[in-house]
Design an enzyme around this catalytic site. Structure first.
Site, PDB file in Angstrom:
ATOM      1  N   CYS A   1       1.228   6.097  12.908  1.00  0.00           N
ATOM      2  CA  CYS A   1       0.967   5.490  14.001  1.00  0.00           C
ATOM      3  C   CYS A   1       1.033   6.465  15.286  1.00  0.00           C
ATOM      4  O   CYS A   1       0.620   6.109  16.331  1.00  0.00           O
ATOM      5  CB  CYS A   1       1.813   4.076  14.090  1.00  0.00           C
ATOM      6  SG  CYS A   1       3.476   4.524  14.072  1.00  0.00           S
TER       7      CYS A   1
ATOM      8  N   HIS B   1       0.821  -1.161  -0.005  1.00  0.00           N
ATOM      9  CA  HIS B   1      -0.014   0.047   0.007  1.00  0.00           C
ATOM     10  C   HIS B   1       1.015   1.424  -0.014  1.00  0.00           C
ATOM     11  O   HIS B   1       0.268   2.404  -0.061  1.00  0.00           O
ATOM     12  CB  HIS B   1      -1.109   0.030   1.139  1.00  0.00           C
ATOM     13  CG  HIS B   1      -0.632   0.539   2.536  1.00  0.00           C
ATOM     14  ND1 HIS B   1      -0.650   1.430   3.212  1.00  0.00           N
ATOM     15  CD2 HIS B   1       0.341  -0.572   3.335  1.00  0.00           C
ATOM     16  CE1 HIS B   1      -0.049   1.413   4.240  1.00  0.00           C
ATOM     17  NE2 HIS B   1       0.383   0.343   4.549  1.00  0.00           N
TER      18      HIS B   1
ATOM     19  N   THR C   1      -3.697 -19.332   4.066  1.00  0.00           N
ATOM     20  CA  THR C   1      -3.872 -19.498   2.564  1.00  0.00           C
ATOM     21  C   THR C   1      -3.562 -17.884   2.223  1.00  0.00           C
ATOM     22  O   THR C   1      -3.835 -16.858   2.811  1.00  0.00           O
ATOM     23  CB  THR C   1      -5.542 -19.438   2.534  1.00  0.00           C
ATOM     24  OG1 THR C   1      -5.860 -20.911   3.034  1.00  0.00           O
ATOM     25  CG2 THR C   1      -6.248 -19.234   1.201  1.00  0.00           C
TER      26      THR C   1
HETATM   27  N1  PLP Z   1       8.048   0.351   8.272  1.00  0.00           N
HETATM   28  C1  PLP Z   1       7.857   1.620   7.804  1.00  0.00           C
HETATM   29  C2  PLP Z   1       9.160   2.488   7.586  1.00  0.00           C
HETATM   30  C3  PLP Z   1       6.565   2.313   7.726  1.00  0.00           C
HETATM   31  O1  PLP Z   1       6.454   3.551   7.253  1.00  0.00           O
HETATM   32  C4  PLP Z   1       5.405   1.480   7.604  1.00  0.00           C
HETATM   33  C5  PLP Z   1       4.062   2.130   7.534  1.00  0.00           C
HETATM   34  O2  PLP Z   1       3.950   3.305   7.809  1.00  0.00           O
HETATM   35  C6  PLP Z   1       5.617   0.243   8.212  1.00  0.00           C
HETATM   36  C7  PLP Z   1       6.768  -0.196   8.462  1.00  0.00           C
HETATM   37  C8  PLP Z   1       4.394  -0.631   8.317  1.00  0.00           C
HETATM   38  O3  PLP Z   1       3.827  -1.261   7.221  1.00  0.00           O
HETATM   39  P1  PLP Z   1       2.446  -1.483   7.225  1.00  0.00           P
HETATM   40  O4  PLP Z   1       1.442  -0.494   7.018  1.00  0.00           O
HETATM   41  O5  PLP Z   1       2.275  -2.306   5.708  1.00  0.00           O
HETATM   42  O6  PLP Z   1       2.103  -2.655   8.215  1.00  0.00           O
END
Ligand code: PLP
Length: 374
Positions: free
Chosen positions: A324, A201, A237
């Site tokens: 996050c 994504h 799966t």
């Molecule tokens: N690592 C980094 C550097 C990211 O920017 C992110 C998402 O913001 C992730 C890991 C986590 O990825 P996912 O949203 O696919 O779990």
């Protein structure tokens, strides 16, 4: 709904129309379980094989070195924990204080289980120098994990050099390349890494799907116990539709890499120029070597949260830090890591441009920021 100006591409990206079309048949007509032996499973099985070949070729890997996962978080967790649970003669992991929480929290977990973790600090530009790793690495180091590009400030790390140091000490090397894959040129053999995490994504594929590159012969414990999918290392799966969308999106982004980079960099330049010409003073975080489009700006004495909400009222999506962290109004761990003063840290926003942004978008962003800040 009035037009949204989306400038938060480091949080997620819009799915490509081609990737959407490519995944559709596997959600409806071609719904067979790829593990079944009958002919109805043939097409999904073929789709998985082709997707693995496409993804592998986009990063210079072998198809059997690509393990599909549910995204960046899972890939990071697997690399960190899977190495600790499989390496018997060494116990220490080295990482950095400004990794994504998927790495940091996985490291906290292995620490609780008795595996020591050493955290390196970047310099004020968000850069981990090879000398820093030289200072910390020992012959007890099991794994070094350093992100390829930071998700808040965009700084790009010298992965090849860091990896050489890790290998010279007999340690494995993992990089979280979630922000970089599909945006800058990546060749796992040139970098030399043993593991690399990616997430669809972030490069115009579906959400909830990604991969972990694992170099052939790398010792790693299974991530999920169950069936024999993904060579028995990641049971469950397969998300065929998501995986197909990921391969289509990555192929397209890699084919257009240079053009996308030029487009995004020119928008970035225009935005910064119109801010300066409009009399807005800012500090750009992340140094000179950043991912195209990730623009971390600090406005002295201002409130980044307030800027975000006012931009939102104007139909513009930006961020204050990593997605996050957006519920947490404290200064993000990344801004703390580069030790910017509190008055600047609190007034920090992240604008992240993508290939679908236009000159009109950046003009509107500049106008909005002038209204808010002057
Ligand atoms: N690592 C980094 C550097 C990211 O920017 C992110 C998402 O913001 C992730 C890991 C986590 O990825 P996912 O949203 O696919 O779990």
């Amino acid at each position: 709904m009035s037009k949204i100006i989306y400038a938060d591409n480091a949080a997620t990206t819009q799915m490509d129309a081609d990737a959407f079309e490519a995944m559709k048949p596997y959600l409806f007509q071609e719904y067979g379980n790829a593990s079944q032996p009958y002919s109805f499973a043939r097409q999904p099985k073929r789709a998985l094989r082709e997707a693995r070949e496409i993804v592998a070729s986009c990063i210079g890997a072998l198809p059997e070195e690509i393990f599909f996962t549910s995204g960046g978080t899972e890939s990071d967790n697997w690399a960190i924990k899977g190495t600790a649970f499989r390496t018997f003669d060494r116990r220490t992991t080295i990482t950095t204080v400004f990794e994504h929480h998927a790495v940091l929290h996985a490291c906290e977990t292995i620490e609780r289980l008795g595996f020591p973790v050493t955290y390196m600090w970047p310099d004020s530009n968000g850069y981990i120098s090879p000398e820093t790793l030289e200072r910390y690495i020992t012959d007890e180091t099991m794994l070094v994990s350093v992100m390829l590009a930071n998700n808040e400030i965009g700084s790009i790390q010298p992965i090849k050099e860091l990896c050489n140091i890790a290998h010279a000490h007999g340690a494995l090397f993992h990089t979280d390349a979630v922000q970089a894959v599909g945006h800058i040129d990546i060749d796992v053999n040139d970098l030399g890494v043993d593991m690399l995490s990616a997430s669809a994504h972030k490069f115009n594929g579906a959400k909830g799907v990604g991969f972990l590159y694992i170099r052939k012969g790398t010792p790693i414990a299974a991530n999920m116990d169950g069936g024999v999918q993904e060579h028995g290392l990641r049971a469950g799966t397969e998300n065929v539709a998501g995986i197909v969308s990921m391969a289509a999106a990555l192929k397209k982004n890699v084919a257009n890499l240079k053009a996308n980079q030029e487009h995004i960099s020119s928008l970035e330049k225009k935005l910064l120029q119109s801010l300066s010409e409009g009399g807005i003073s800012y500090t750009r975080n992340g140094g000179d070597h950043t991912l195209p489009g990730i623009i971390s700006l600090s406005f002295n004495g201002k409130d980044g949260e307030a800027i975000l909400h006012r931009m939102d009222l104007m139909g513009i999506c930006i961020s204050t830090g990593s997605a996050c962290d957006s519920k947490n109004t404290d200064i993000s761990h990344v801004l703390q890591a580069i030790r910017i003063p509190e008055n600047l840290a609190k007034g920090t926003i992240r604008i992240s441009l993508g290939k679908n942004n236009t000159e009109e978008d950046v003009n509107a962003i500049a106008v909005a920021l002038r209204k808010i800040l002057l």
